[in-house]
Structure formats: C-alpha cells, structure tokens
Scaffold this motif. Structure first.
Motif, mmCIF file in Angstrom:
data_model
loop_
_atom_site.group_PDB
_atom_site.id
_atom_site.type_symbol
_atom_site.label_atom_id
_atom_site.label_comp_id
_atom_site.label_asym_id
_atom_site.label_seq_id
_atom_site.Cartn_x
_atom_site.Cartn_y
_atom_site.Cartn_z
ATOM 1 N N PRO A 192 0.831 -1.211 0.000
ATOM 2 C CA PRO A 192 0.000 0.000 0.000
ATOM 3 C C PRO A 192 0.864 1.259 0.000
ATOM 4 O O PRO A 192 1.806 1.369 0.773
ATOM 5 N N THR A 193 0.533 2.192 -0.872
ATOM 6 C CA THR A 193 1.339 3.401 -1.010
ATOM 7 C C THR A 193 0.457 4.618 -1.245
ATOM 8 O O THR A 193 -0.444 4.583 -2.081
ATOM 9 N N ILE A 194 0.676 5.661 -0.476
ATOM 10 C CA ILE A 194 0.156 6.992 -0.779
ATOM 11 C C ILE A 194 1.380 7.862 -0.973
ATOM 12 O O ILE A 194 2.058 8.230 -0.016
ATOM 13 N N GLY A 195 1.701 8.138 -2.215
ATOM 14 C CA GLY A 195 2.934 8.822 -2.550
ATOM 15 C C GLY A 195 2.804 10.329 -2.507
ATOM 16 O O GLY A 195 1.886 10.880 -1.886
ATOM 17 N N PRO A 196 3.694 11.013 -3.191
ATOM 18 C CA PRO A 196 3.655 12.477 -3.186
ATOM 19 C C PRO A 196 2.470 13.012 -3.978
ATOM 20 O O PRO A 196 1.991 12.366 -4.919
ATOM 21 N N THR A 197 1.995 14.163 -3.596
ATOM 22 C CA THR A 197 0.944 14.818 -4.363
ATOM 23 C C THR A 197 1.513 15.266 -5.704
ATOM 24 O O THR A 197 2.735 15.403 -5.857
ATOM 25 N N PRO A 198 0.655 15.497 -6.722
ATOM 26 C CA PRO A 198 1.171 15.849 -8.056
ATOM 27 C C PRO A 198 2.130 17.026 -8.075
ATOM 28 O O PRO A 198 3.092 17.045 -8.852
ATOM 29 N N ASP A 199 1.926 18.012 -7.194
ATOM 30 C CA ASP A 199 2.813 19.171 -7.188
ATOM 31 C C ASP A 199 4.179 18.873 -6.584
ATOM 32 O O ASP A 199 5.115 19.655 -6.741
ATOM 33 N N LYS A 200 4.310 17.721 -5.883
ATOM 34 C CA LYS A 200 5.585 17.358 -5.262
ATOM 35 C C LYS A 200 6.190 16.127 -5.916
ATOM 36 O O LYS A 200 7.117 15.531 -5.359
ATOM 37 N N GLU A 201 5.653 15.723 -7.055
ATOM 38 C CA GLU A 201 6.157 14.558 -7.753
ATOM 39 C C GLU A 201 7.622 14.750 -8.134
ATOM 40 O O GLU A 201 8.013 15.791 -8.684
ATOM 41 N N GLY A 202 8.450 13.772 -7.840
ATOM 42 C CA GLY A 202 9.867 13.826 -8.177
ATOM 43 C C GLY A 202 10.734 14.520 -7.154
ATOM 44 O O GLY A 202 11.961 14.534 -7.298
ATOM 45 N N LYS A 203 10.112 15.093 -6.110
ATOM 46 C CA LYS A 203 10.889 15.780 -5.077
ATOM 47 C C LYS A 203 11.030 14.870 -3.853
ATOM 48 O O LYS A 203 10.057 14.234 -3.441
ATOM 49 N N PRO A 204 12.208 14.806 -3.251
ATOM 50 C CA PRO A 204 12.377 13.969 -2.061
ATOM 51 C C PRO A 204 11.628 14.565 -0.877
ATOM 52 O O PRO A 204 11.492 15.786 -0.759
ATOM 53 N N PRO A 205 11.118 13.719 0.024
ATOM 54 C CA PRO A 205 10.415 14.246 1.198
ATOM 55 C C PRO A 205 11.377 14.962 2.127
ATOM 56 O O PRO A 205 12.575 14.668 2.175
ATOM 57 N N ALA A 206 10.843 15.932 2.869
ATOM 58 C CA ALA A 206 11.691 16.713 3.779
ATOM 59 C C ALA A 206 12.053 15.941 5.032
ATOM 60 O O ALA A 206 13.087 16.197 5.648
#
Length: 360
Positions: A192-206
């Motif tokens: 199960p995965t809830i990934g980054p929102t579209p505006d944060k796609e490709g950016k590493p999490p803080a």
C-alpha cells in the motif's frame, strides 16, 4: 387562491437544497483538520453529507406526508385501488442514485489521485516470460505463491533493504523472520502506497521516519540520527514520508486529524506521505483488529516547529548517551532483560509488551 402543485414542488426543492447545503458544511462530525491533505477528504465528505441529507429529507418527508395524507379514515373499510407500478417513476428513482454513485466515485478517485494515492510511476512492473503469459491463470498463481513471477527487480525488497540500512531500524524489525513478498502489480498484491501529491512529484520528502508495528505498540526510528521513540514527532509545514511494516500481524496507521489511514503489513513495505499543517498532539490509533489488546495500541503524533523537533532529537541523543553510561556502570547479572531495560524504555514510551515481542 390555490397554489399550483408545481409551485409547491419548486419551493420544497429550494428549501431542501438550502437545508442540505447548510448542514453539509456545518455538521461538525469531523475532528480538527491537521494536514494539507485533510481539506481534500473533507470536501468529499461534505459533498456526500449534502447529498445524503437531501435524499434523507426527501424520502422521509414523502413517507410522513403519505402516512398522514393517505391514512385510513374512520369508517372506511374498503380496499385500496390496485396499483401496478409506474415505469417512468421507476426509471427515475433508479437513474438518479446511479448518477449520484458514479459522480461520487469519480470525485473519490480524483481526491485519491490528488493525495498521491494513484501513482502508476511508483510501481515497477516486471515483465513476465512468454511461457508464463501463455499459461492460464499464471499471473494469479504468481500472486498466491512466494515464487517470483519474473527475474525483474523487486521494489518491495529494495525498500526493505533501504530501511534496514539504518541500524536503529534494523534493531527493531524482524526482517530475518518475515520474508519480503515480491510485488505482483496488476492482478496481484502490492505494498500500500500513498505517494507524493502531483505538485511534489519527483521531489524527495523533507522528513523520513521508519515505522514498525507490533503487538501492541508502534516503534519509530529516525534514519541517520539513531533515535528510537514510542511517539512520532514530525515538523509542521514539511512533507513527511513514513516507511512502514509490521513484525507480526496486520496493523493500520490512522490519525483522524490527518484524514489518512494506511495498512501496515508483515512482508510488505507500506508508504504514506503527508504534510502536517497544525501544531499539536494527535492520537495515533491502530485501525486493524490485531489481537486481544488491539484497543490499547495507541500513541501520540507530535507536530511541532522544525527547530523544536531538532531540539527534541538532540535531547533524545543526549538521554540515550547518559542512559548507556548508567547501564555500563550497573551490574545487571541478577536482573532479567525486561527488568533491566524497563527504567530506560519507559521514558521513550516503550512498554514491557513491546520488549517481550522484540526479545522473541
């Protein structure tokens, strides 16, 4: 002057619409919204409340009106007129719910996509061999067994290995006892995965935290710091990624104020991303029946300013160093492991049940 029935219908429709819109926005059924993603879920929930309120008032209003208007009068013992149905009316009350359900489904999918739940690029599908593709039910059979369906990369195992590079995480996870199941995209099981929102796609999490669930506690490890805690501390206004798995049975990570819930599964690497938007302490609840003490599997999520979070991490490091010095100075030969560790782990929110599971 007699008011035409069409005018009454219009006025009643307007009144029902206004009442439904007001209650759908002012029901007060949801807790405080404390994440950026919460507004998306609240919008969907409010929409369903508006539709549900309107349907409820309409149906109950017609029932009450009919019960009063067509009640049996005193002395009336005659049979009612035979009614064989109304095809246009039946089509209408079938079509309207169908349109509502389809509309809510499309809206729900859009919310799930905006939250980062639908991310086809996050799944690495491994192509099956031509021989396997010609076998009936090959994909399903591969899903139900531990036999790898292909020789391609296993994203689930890669994520497990990445988390285990952190010594603190490796110390609390039973990776050697619970094999990681291969990803089987499409018809099979995936983590199960809830990934980054579209505006944060490709950016590493803080901010990244590894989460381990076990009967009946949560353990949080912070990579590259060596900190292990029984509470989850996260920074406000920064995207947080939780890498989660379980040591024994299925658990579920649920913080009502974040409007997020994710399964934590043995042999699977669940992922969830969110951005806290309000400081405070929030209850983390296991939302999956995981055993007789399931109801006690609760802890706190602390959302705080980044500088306060950094200070808390430094305090945990200092406390760990001091406790280690005290432990070396003591003679634990007459104490059991649980008795020896209890004074130190209690300050971290880790209880004896958790120590027993780790010892096993």
């Amino acid at each position: 002057m007699k008011i035409p029935s069409s005018i009454w219908t219009l006025l009643i429709g307007i009144l029902l619409t206004l009442v439904s819109l007001w209650y759908g926005q002012n029901h007060g059924l949801l807790p405080t919204a404390a994440s950026d993603e919460a507004s998306l879920v609240d919008g969907l929930f409010n929409t369903m409340m508006i539709v549900s309120t309107g349907i409820f008032l309409l149906v109950e209003g017609i029932l009450i009106y009919s019960a009063i208007r067509y009640r049996r009068r005193a002395g009336d013992n005659a049979d009612g007129p035979p009614v064989h149905g109304n095809v246009p009316l039946e089509i209408l009350w079938t079509a309207i719910p169908a349109v509502i359900v389809i509309g809510i489904s499309v809206y729900s999918f859009d919310v799930y996509n905006e939250m980062g739940g639908f991310n086809p690029h996050a799944v690495h599908e491994a192509p099956m061999t031509p021989q396997a593709m010609r076998m009936p039910g090959a994909a399903i059979a591969a899903t139900l067994s531990d036999t790898p369906p292909s020789t391609g990369s296993d994203r689930n195992q890669e994520r497990a290995d990445e988390a285990m590079q952190d010594p603190a995480t490796a110390a609390v996870r039973n990776a050697d006892q619970i094999p990681q199941l291969r990803e089987a995209p499409g018809t099979g099981l995936v983590s199960p995965t809830i990934g980054p929102t579209p505006d944060k796609e490709g950016k590493p999490p803080a901010f990244v935290v590894n989460v381990t669930g076990l009967q009946y506690a949560w353990i949080f490890t912070y990579p590259e710091t060596g900190v292990t805690s029984g509470e989850l501390h996260v920074p406000i206004g920064r995207e947080v990624q939780l890498n989660m798995t379980a040591n024994d049975v299925i658990h579920a990570f649920w913080v009502p104020e974040f409007r997020l819930k994710q399964d934590v599964i043995p042999g699977r690497q669940s992922e969830i991303r969110f951005t806290p938007s309000k400081e405070g302490d929030y209850a983390l609840i296991c939302a999956e029946l995981c055993g007789p003490y399931h109801g006690a599997m609760r802890t706190q999520v602390v959302v705080q300013k980044p500088q306060e979070l950094e200070q808390w991490i430094q305090e945990q490091l200092v406390a760990s160093t001091e406790e280690l010095k005290q432990a070396v100075a003591m003679n634990p030969t007459d104490l059991s492991p649980n008795e020896f560790l209890t004074p130190y782990t209690s300050q971290m929110g880790i209880h004896s049940e958790m120590l027993h599971q780790l010892h096993k």
